[in-house]
Enzyme design. Structure first.
Site, PDB file in Angstrom:
ATOM      1  N   TYR A 181      -6.153  10.934  16.796  1.00  0.00           N
ATOM      2  CA  TYR A 181      -5.405   9.575  15.932  1.00  0.00           C
ATOM      3  C   TYR A 181      -4.521   8.864  16.808  1.00  0.00           C
ATOM      4  O   TYR A 181      -4.677   7.623  16.836  1.00  0.00           O
ATOM      5  CB  TYR A 181      -4.842  10.333  14.807  1.00  0.00           C
ATOM      6  CG  TYR A 181      -4.201   9.315  13.855  1.00  0.00           C
ATOM      7  CD1 TYR A 181      -5.017   8.688  13.046  1.00  0.00           C
ATOM      8  CD2 TYR A 181      -2.891   9.024  14.117  1.00  0.00           C
ATOM      9  CE1 TYR A 181      -4.668   7.752  12.127  1.00  0.00           C
ATOM     10  CE2 TYR A 181      -2.195   8.157  12.999  1.00  0.00           C
ATOM     11  CZ  TYR A 181      -3.023   7.393  12.087  1.00  0.00           C
ATOM     12  OH  TYR A 181      -2.716   6.380  11.346  1.00  0.00           O
ATOM     13  N   ALA A 188      -4.810   8.882  20.178  1.00  0.00           N
ATOM     14  CA  ALA A 188      -5.713   8.322  21.163  1.00  0.00           C
ATOM     15  C   ALA A 188      -5.984   7.016  20.580  1.00  0.00           C
ATOM     16  O   ALA A 188      -6.290   5.996  21.298  1.00  0.00           O
ATOM     17  CB  ALA A 188      -6.565   9.108  21.713  1.00  0.00           C
ATOM     18  N   LYS A 192      -5.003   5.125  17.982  1.00  0.00           N
ATOM     19  CA  LYS A 192      -3.998   4.217  17.817  1.00  0.00           C
ATOM     20  C   LYS A 192      -3.232   3.772  19.290  1.00  0.00           C
ATOM     21  O   LYS A 192      -2.850   2.342  19.315  1.00  0.00           O
ATOM     22  CB  LYS A 192      -2.991   4.740  17.004  1.00  0.00           C
ATOM     23  CG  LYS A 192      -3.508   4.930  15.492  1.00  0.00           C
ATOM     24  CD  LYS A 192      -4.161   3.822  14.915  1.00  0.00           C
ATOM     25  CE  LYS A 192      -4.489   4.027  13.487  1.00  0.00           C
ATOM     26  NZ  LYS A 192      -5.124   3.112  12.702  1.00  0.00           N
TER      27      LYS A 192
HETATM   28  N1  LIG Z   1      -0.724   6.121   5.380  1.00  0.00           N
HETATM   29  C1  LIG Z   1      -0.009   6.076   6.441  1.00  0.00           C
HETATM   30  O1  LIG Z   1       1.149   6.700   6.448  1.00  0.00           O
HETATM   31  C2  LIG Z   1      -0.293   5.302   7.605  1.00  0.00           C
HETATM   32  C3  LIG Z   1       0.675   5.408   8.926  1.00  0.00           C
HETATM   33  C4  LIG Z   1       0.277   4.244   9.673  1.00  0.00           C
HETATM   34  C5  LIG Z   1      -0.843   3.959   9.951  1.00  0.00           C
HETATM   35  N2  LIG Z   1      -1.709   4.007   9.111  1.00  0.00           N
HETATM   36  C6  LIG Z   1      -3.224   3.047   9.337  1.00  0.00           C
HETATM   37  O2  LIG Z   1      -3.201   2.304   8.110  1.00  0.00           O
HETATM   38  C7  LIG Z   1      -4.745   2.209   7.777  1.00  0.00           C
HETATM   39  C8  LIG Z   1      -4.721   2.372   6.213  1.00  0.00           C
HETATM   40  O3  LIG Z   1      -4.556   3.888   6.066  1.00  0.00           O
HETATM   41  P1  LIG Z   1      -4.190   4.278   4.296  1.00  0.00           P
HETATM   42  O4  LIG Z   1      -3.215   5.052   4.457  1.00  0.00           O
HETATM   43  O5  LIG Z   1      -4.210   3.141   3.577  1.00  0.00           O
HETATM   44  O6  LIG Z   1      -5.568   5.106   4.244  1.00  0.00           O
HETATM   45  P2  LIG Z   1      -6.506   5.431   3.173  1.00  0.00           P
HETATM   46  O7  LIG Z   1      -5.855   5.342   1.984  1.00  0.00           O
HETATM   47  O8  LIG Z   1      -7.182   6.614   3.553  1.00  0.00           O
HETATM   48  O9  LIG Z   1      -7.619   4.245   3.319  1.00  0.00           O
HETATM   49  C9  LIG Z   1      -8.233   4.021   4.389  1.00  0.00           C
HETATM   50  C10 LIG Z   1      -9.291   3.005   4.064  1.00  0.00           C
HETATM   51  O10 LIG Z   1     -10.147   2.888   5.214  1.00  0.00           O
HETATM   52  C11 LIG Z   1     -11.575   2.919   4.777  1.00  0.00           C
HETATM   53  N3  LIG Z   1     -12.361   3.436   5.596  1.00  0.00           N
HETATM   54  C12 LIG Z   1     -12.618   4.649   6.188  1.00  0.00           C
HETATM   55  N4  LIG Z   1     -13.597   4.812   7.085  1.00  0.00           N
HETATM   56  C13 LIG Z   1     -14.156   3.484   6.919  1.00  0.00           C
HETATM   57  C14 LIG Z   1     -15.358   3.100   7.663  1.00  0.00           C
HETATM   58  N5  LIG Z   1     -15.984   3.866   8.442  1.00  0.00           N
HETATM   59  N6  LIG Z   1     -15.822   1.666   7.399  1.00  0.00           N
HETATM   60  C15 LIG Z   1     -14.942   1.092   6.673  1.00  0.00           C
HETATM   61  N7  LIG Z   1     -13.812   1.482   5.956  1.00  0.00           N
HETATM   62  C16 LIG Z   1     -13.547   2.552   6.379  1.00  0.00           C
HETATM   63  C17 LIG Z   1     -11.703   3.519   3.472  1.00  0.00           C
HETATM   64  O11 LIG Z   1     -12.732   3.107   2.483  1.00  0.00           O
HETATM   65  P3  LIG Z   1     -13.914   3.957   2.355  1.00  0.00           P
HETATM   66  O12 LIG Z   1     -13.583   5.198   2.408  1.00  0.00           O
HETATM   67  O13 LIG Z   1     -14.037   3.207   1.110  1.00  0.00           O
HETATM   68  O14 LIG Z   1     -14.907   3.402   3.381  1.00  0.00           O
HETATM   69  C18 LIG Z   1     -10.164   3.067   3.013  1.00  0.00           C
HETATM   70  O15 LIG Z   1     -10.295   2.023   2.497  1.00  0.00           O
HETATM   71  C19 LIG Z   1      -5.352   3.098   8.679  1.00  0.00           C
HETATM   72  O16 LIG Z   1      -5.766   2.732   9.847  1.00  0.00           O
HETATM   73  C20 LIG Z   1      -4.090   4.164   8.982  1.00  0.00           C
HETATM   74  O17 LIG Z   1      -4.491   4.806  10.189  1.00  0.00           O
HETATM   75  C21 LIG Z   1      -1.468   4.641   7.898  1.00  0.00           C
END
Ligand SMILES: NC(=O)c1ccc[n+]([C@@H]2O[C@H](COP(=O)([O-])OP(=O)(O)OC[C@H]3O[C@@H](n4cnc5c(N)ncnc54)[C@H](OP(=O)(O)O)[C@@H]3O)[C@@H](O)[C@H]2O)c1
Length: 253
Positions: free
Chosen positions: A159, A161, A163
């Protein structure tokens, strides 16, 4: 007030990946509230359809096109359909991301399949979407990175790597595509979503994460969405190649 007009995204078309839930959904809805037409892209058809409806409820035009960002043909179809039916996208938000269980742990415990899948979605998927969007009239790309794109996080090597790579290509794309396209990133701290559900259920880990966060709480998805709208809009017209920490002070330590 002119300053508020700069945040207005009316007349723009935006594609937001990973918008079936969590942070991506909040970004898609916030962009629609700021006036944009928004296409959410993810794999889960049912939740994607719900988000399309929520965008339309906010007055934005939208369309339903399930997409896997690791699949080149899927991504090409997405941008072709958006181009034909809504006009070439002006804004791309690369938000799709994963941090699967088999990619967690000490380096020797990480499954290489989990490593590859994480890099494939988080980094290659974002690069692929950006280069296809770059063939059109995209004006602003916002990459959703993480504090793990700026500092190390134990037991999250693939993860981190992916980001760090995403923050890196944010800078190099910003240079290559200037002055036509602005490319920026946000680096969220911990947000309560599906992605962090397990960590949030572990009381010890939760306390430890909170103790590292000066604002002493996790973010709501909308608190990540607002800075993304800022970076996507003319309010950030002189910002490119930047990575904005949205982390409750995590990286200030
Ligand atoms: N939550 C945190 O604390 C946090 C912190 C820092 C950064 N982030 C970043 O924020 C972003 C969103 O995270 P989140 O927390 O909202 O996660 P989440 O609730 O797990 O949502 C992830 C989203 O990515 C989609 N996804 C996963 N694989 C995919 C693929 N192959 N093609 C298209 N869509 C895909 C999922 O949709 P489907 O499964 O329907 O494809 C879902 O809509 C991520 O990049 C994560 O690394 C999150």
């Amino acid at each position: 007030m002119a300053v508020l007009d700069a945040f207005d995204c009316s007349g723009r078309t935006a594609v937001v990946t990973g918008a079936s839930r969590g942070i991506g959904r909040a970004i898609a809805l916030s962009l629609a509230e700021a006036g944009a037409d928004v296409v959410p892209a993810a794999r889960s058809e049912e939740s994607l359809e719900t988000v399309v409806g929520e965008i339309e409820d906010r007055g934005g035009d939208s369309l339903f096109q399930p997409t896997d960002v690791t699949d080149e043909a899927d991504v090409e179809t997405l941008f072709e359909r958006v181009g034909e039916e809504m006009g070439s996208p002006d804004v791309l938000v690369n938000n799709a991301g994963i941090n699967p269980g088999d990619a967690l742990g000490t380096p020797e415990a990480v499954a290489m399949e989990g490593y590859d899948r994480t890099l494939d979605v988080n980094l290659r998927g974002a690069f692929l979407c950006a280069r296809i969007a770059g063939e059109g009239s995209v004006e602003s790309v916002v990459n959703v990175a993480s504090v793990g794109g700026l500092v190390g996080l134990p037991r999250q090597h693939p993860y981190v790597a992916s980001k760090h790579g995403l923050v890196g290509i944010t800078k190099s794309m910003a240079i290559d595509w200037a002055p036509e396209v602005r490319v920026n990133a946000v680096a969220p701290g911990y947000v309560a979503t599906e992605l962090t559900k397990e960590a949030m259920e572990n009381e010890g880990l939760k306390e430890s994460l909170l103790s590292r966060t000066p604002l002493e709480r996790f973010a709501d998805p909308e608190e990540i969405a607002a800075p993304v709208v800022f970076l996507a809009s003319d309010a950030a017209s002189y910002v490119t190649g930047a990575c904005l920490g949205v982390d409750g002070g995590w990286t200030a330590r």
